[in-house]
Design an enzyme around this catalytic site. Sequence first.
Site, short mmCIF file in Angstrom:
data_model
loop_
_atom_site.label_atom_id
_atom_site.label_comp_id
_atom_site.label_asym_id
_atom_site.label_seq_id
_atom_site.Cartn_x
_atom_site.Cartn_y
_atom_site.Cartn_z
N GLY A 104 0.68 -1.23 0.05
CA GLY A 104 -0.03 0.07 -0.11
C GLY A 104 0.89 1.29 -0.05
O GLY A 104 0.26 2.28 0.04
N CYS A 105 2.27 1.17 -0.13
CA CYS A 105 3.02 2.44 0.08
C CYS A 105 3.81 2.44 -1.23
O CYS A 105 4.43 1.79 -1.76
CB CYS A 105 4.01 2.08 1.08
SG CYS A 105 5.11 3.43 1.29
N GLY A 106 3.64 3.73 -1.70
CA GLY A 106 4.01 4.36 -3.09
C GLY A 106 5.39 5.20 -2.86
O GLY A 106 6.32 5.49 -3.78
#
Length: 269
Positions: A104-106
């Site tokens: 979920g982390c960009g």
Amino acid sequence: MPPVRQAAARHAVGRTGPPRDLAEETAVALSFDGTTQAVMMATPADLEDFARGFALTEGIAAPGEIDSIAVVEAGPGLDVQVWLRPGAAARLSARRRVMAGPVGCGLCGLDSVAEALRPPPPLPPGGLRLAAADVRAAIAALPGHQPLHDATRAVHAAGFWRPGHGMVAVREDVGRHNALDKLAGALAAAGVPGGAGAVVMTSRLSIDLVQKCARIGAPVLIAASAPTAHAVRLAEGAGLTLCALARAEGFELFTHPGRILTEGIPDVA
């Protein structure tokens, strides 16, 4: 040939009906000139597009600066090995990532707050104009291009809508930012200019998606969910039009509404 990994697996424990398809997520290392730049949890499909798009949206290399891409087994994960042409390697260190990125982390792993929150390159004024009907049609068309989501109900999609052409490319992934990178790579491989259409996403709009969309050169970003406040500020400064909370029956405009011919729908600044 790249290794074959399934994008979905069957699971039947505790179910009385047929086995359910579950989306796969795999540790995917993105290596440039022999150095690992990022390790992301991603769906093991369209990985050449992923690497090509990641290089573009992270400012590492333009599509023409990539010499070759190979996907190889790396223990339980995969290593996407990208080799750059002379001149592009000097940009690697500025965006160096030092930890694995969860799905979920960009922005995870960047070792500089300034790099993580960098303003995207400004988009030129003018250019693409969309009718409100285009926005509604784009968001309505996206579900028809999401076979992995249909099977698993567990992945995001990023698509590219061109007026007069419809949805010309869609990529899916367990991570929304990965889906956008895969889309960017697919567009670059096909020679489709980012300024020719709008990016359409299933997810909320966070700052990393604004950054990546601006680097693609797409002037309009449409999403099914809402943007964050920081994403709105970043998009405003970049000249990017955000159409969010989009449904077949309507949408809300958050930045640069002039690119959308709203047919009497009030603009939302």
